[in-house]
Design a protein around this motif. Sequence first.
Motif, PDB file in Angstrom:
ATOM      1  N   MET A  50     -97.128 -60.003   4.581  1.00  0.00           N
ATOM      2  CA  MET A  50     -95.742 -60.093   4.128  1.00  0.00           C
ATOM      3  C   MET A  50     -95.685 -60.666   2.706  1.00  0.00           C
ATOM      4  SD  MET A  50     -92.644 -62.612   5.234  1.00  0.00           S
ATOM      5  CE  MET A  50     -93.555 -63.899   4.426  1.00  0.00           C
ATOM      6  N   TRP A  51     -96.403 -61.754   2.457  1.00  0.00           N
ATOM      7  CA  TRP A  51     -96.383 -62.368   1.128  1.00  0.00           C
ATOM      8  C   TRP A  51     -97.004 -61.450   0.084  1.00  0.00           C
ATOM      9  CZ3 TRP A  51     -93.178 -65.783  -0.319  1.00  0.00           C
ATOM     10  CH2 TRP A  51     -92.703 -66.740   0.576  1.00  0.00           C
ATOM     11  N   ARG A  52     -98.025 -60.651   0.466  1.00  0.00           N
ATOM     12  CA  ARG A  52     -98.601 -59.715  -0.499  1.00  0.00           C
ATOM     13  C   ARG A  52     -97.591 -58.643  -0.873  1.00  0.00           C
ATOM     14  NH1 ARG A  52    -100.842 -54.780  -1.412  1.00  0.00           N
ATOM     15  NH2 ARG A  52    -102.338 -54.768  -3.115  1.00  0.00           N
ATOM     16  N   GLU A  53     -96.844 -58.151   0.107  1.00  0.00           N
ATOM     17  CA  GLU A  53     -95.815 -57.156  -0.190  1.00  0.00           C
ATOM     18  C   GLU A  53     -94.790 -57.711  -1.173  1.00  0.00           C
ATOM     19  OE1 GLU A  53     -94.140 -55.101   3.161  1.00  0.00           O
ATOM     20  OE2 GLU A  53     -96.098 -54.969   4.136  1.00  0.00           O
ATOM     21  N   LEU A  54     -94.414 -58.980  -0.993  1.00  0.00           N
ATOM     22  CA  LEU A  54     -93.501 -59.617  -1.942  1.00  0.00           C
ATOM     23  C   LEU A  54     -94.146 -59.772  -3.318  1.00  0.00           C
ATOM     24  CD1 LEU A  54     -91.880 -62.331   0.335  1.00  0.00           C
ATOM     25  CD2 LEU A  54     -90.767 -60.315  -0.633  1.00  0.00           C
ATOM     26  N   ALA A  55     -95.434 -60.099  -3.338  1.00  0.00           N
ATOM     27  CA  ALA A  55     -96.152 -60.218  -4.612  1.00  0.00           C
ATOM     28  C   ALA A  55     -96.188 -58.873  -5.337  1.00  0.00           C
ATOM     29  CB  ALA A  55     -97.573 -60.737  -4.385  1.00  0.00           C
ATOM     30  N   VAL A  56     -96.438 -57.802  -4.596  1.00  0.00           N
ATOM     31  CA  VAL A  56     -96.437 -56.460  -5.183  1.00  0.00           C
ATOM     32  C   VAL A  56     -95.070 -56.151  -5.779  1.00  0.00           C
ATOM     33  CG1 VAL A  56     -96.542 -53.988  -4.633  1.00  0.00           C
ATOM     34  CG2 VAL A  56     -98.251 -55.549  -3.694  1.00  0.00           C
ATOM     35  N   SER A  57     -94.026 -56.445  -5.033  1.00  0.00           N
ATOM     36  CA  SER A  57     -92.673 -56.184  -5.507  1.00  0.00           C
ATOM     37  C   SER A  57     -92.390 -56.967  -6.784  1.00  0.00           C
ATOM     38  CB  SER A  57     -91.675 -56.553  -4.412  1.00  0.00           C
ATOM     39  OG  SER A  57     -90.362 -56.395  -4.872  1.00  0.00           O
ATOM     40  N   ARG A  58     -92.749 -58.248  -6.793  1.00  0.00           N
ATOM     41  CA  ARG A  58     -92.507 -59.079  -7.978  1.00  0.00           C
ATOM     42  C   ARG A  58     -93.276 -58.548  -9.184  1.00  0.00           C
ATOM     43  NH1 ARG A  58     -89.661 -60.673  -4.484  1.00  0.00           N
ATOM     44  NH2 ARG A  58     -88.938 -62.785  -4.102  1.00  0.00           N
ATOM     45  N   TRP A  59     -94.552 -58.223  -8.977  1.00  0.00           N
ATOM     46  CA  TRP A  59     -95.381 -57.715 -10.074  1.00  0.00           C
ATOM     47  C   TRP A  59     -94.779 -56.436 -10.649  1.00  0.00           C
ATOM     48  CZ3 TRP A  59     -99.483 -59.136 -13.003  1.00  0.00           C
ATOM     49  CH2 TRP A  59    -100.065 -58.134 -13.777  1.00  0.00           C
ATOM     50  N   ASN A  60     -94.422 -55.519  -9.793  1.00  0.00           N
ATOM     51  CA  ASN A  60     -93.884 -54.243 -10.253  1.00  0.00           C
ATOM     52  C   ASN A  60     -92.529 -54.424 -10.943  1.00  0.00           C
ATOM     53  OD1 ASN A  60     -96.113 -52.756  -9.481  1.00  0.00           O
ATOM     54  ND2 ASN A  60     -95.311 -52.383  -7.442  1.00  0.00           N
ATOM     55  N   ASP A  61     -91.695 -55.343 -10.452  1.00  0.00           N
ATOM     56  CA  ASP A  61     -90.403 -55.613 -11.106  1.00  0.00           C
ATOM     57  C   ASP A  61     -90.610 -56.199 -12.502  1.00  0.00           C
ATOM     58  OD1 ASP A  61     -89.005 -54.683  -8.927  1.00  0.00           O
ATOM     59  OD2 ASP A  61     -88.509 -56.678  -8.152  1.00  0.00           O
ATOM     60  N   ILE A  62     -91.508 -57.143 -12.607  1.00  0.00           N
ATOM     61  CA  ILE A  62     -91.784 -57.797 -13.894  1.00  0.00           C
ATOM     62  C   ILE A  62     -92.374 -56.818 -14.900  1.00  0.00           C
ATOM     63  CG2 ILE A  62     -93.287 -59.491 -15.019  1.00  0.00           C
ATOM     64  CD1 ILE A  62     -92.987 -61.179 -12.421  1.00  0.00           C
ATOM     65  N   ASN A  63     -93.201 -55.911 -14.428  1.00  0.00           N
ATOM     66  CA  ASN A  63     -93.929 -55.008 -15.324  1.00  0.00           C
ATOM     67  C   ASN A  63     -93.354 -53.606 -15.380  1.00  0.00           C
ATOM     68  OD1 ASN A  63     -96.280 -56.689 -16.282  1.00  0.00           O
ATOM     69  ND2 ASN A  63     -96.317 -57.041 -14.098  1.00  0.00           N
ATOM     70  N   ARG A  64     -92.132 -53.453 -14.926  1.00  0.00           N
ATOM     71  CA  ARG A  64     -91.475 -52.130 -14.950  1.00  0.00           C
ATOM     72  C   ARG A  64     -91.291 -51.697 -16.405  1.00  0.00           C
ATOM     73  NH1 ARG A  64     -87.606 -52.692 -11.233  1.00  0.00           N
ATOM     74  NH2 ARG A  64     -88.980 -51.689  -9.780  1.00  0.00           N
ATOM     75  N   VAL A  65     -91.612 -50.457 -16.677  1.00  0.00           N
ATOM     76  CA  VAL A  65     -91.441 -49.893 -18.016  1.00  0.00           C
ATOM     77  C   VAL A  65     -90.015 -49.413 -18.167  1.00  0.00           C
ATOM     78  CG1 VAL A  65     -92.208 -48.087 -19.591  1.00  0.00           C
ATOM     79  CG2 VAL A  65     -93.860 -49.198 -18.082  1.00  0.00           C
ATOM     80  N   ALA A  66     -89.358 -49.835 -19.233  1.00  0.00           N
ATOM     81  CA  ALA A  66     -87.993 -49.396 -19.492  1.00  0.00           C
ATOM     82  C   ALA A  66     -87.997 -47.893 -19.773  1.00  0.00           C
ATOM     83  CB  ALA A  66     -87.403 -50.155 -20.657  1.00  0.00           C
ATOM     84  N   GLU A  67     -87.063 -47.195 -19.175  1.00  0.00           N
ATOM     85  CA  GLU A  67     -87.002 -45.744 -19.363  1.00  0.00           C
ATOM     86  C   GLU A  67     -86.025 -45.383 -20.454  1.00  0.00           C
ATOM     87  OE1 GLU A  67     -86.615 -43.590 -15.723  1.00  0.00           O
ATOM     88  OE2 GLU A  67     -87.761 -45.090 -14.690  1.00  0.00           O
TER      89      GLU A  67
END
Length: 67
Positions: A50-67
């Motif tokens: 569960m915590w890894r899934e949250l970590a993945v979500s946080r990482w991807n949100d922080i590193n999202r490329v602006a379109e």
Amino acid sequence: MRRCSHRFFSDPGRPPASGGSVEELIADIALIFHWPPAVLLEMELAELRMWRELAVSRWNDINRVAE
């Protein structure tokens, strides 16, 4: 702020959030939340996943490329 153009956690060579070794789950969680391994080793496998899934979500949100 410049964003990364890659998605660390979406690397096709990495195991899915529900798989992988305990060590991989702990490493991913510690990378994002900076929790010591001793705290993570006390958690049940389901909680680590569960915590890894949250970590993945946080990482991807922080590193999202602006379109």
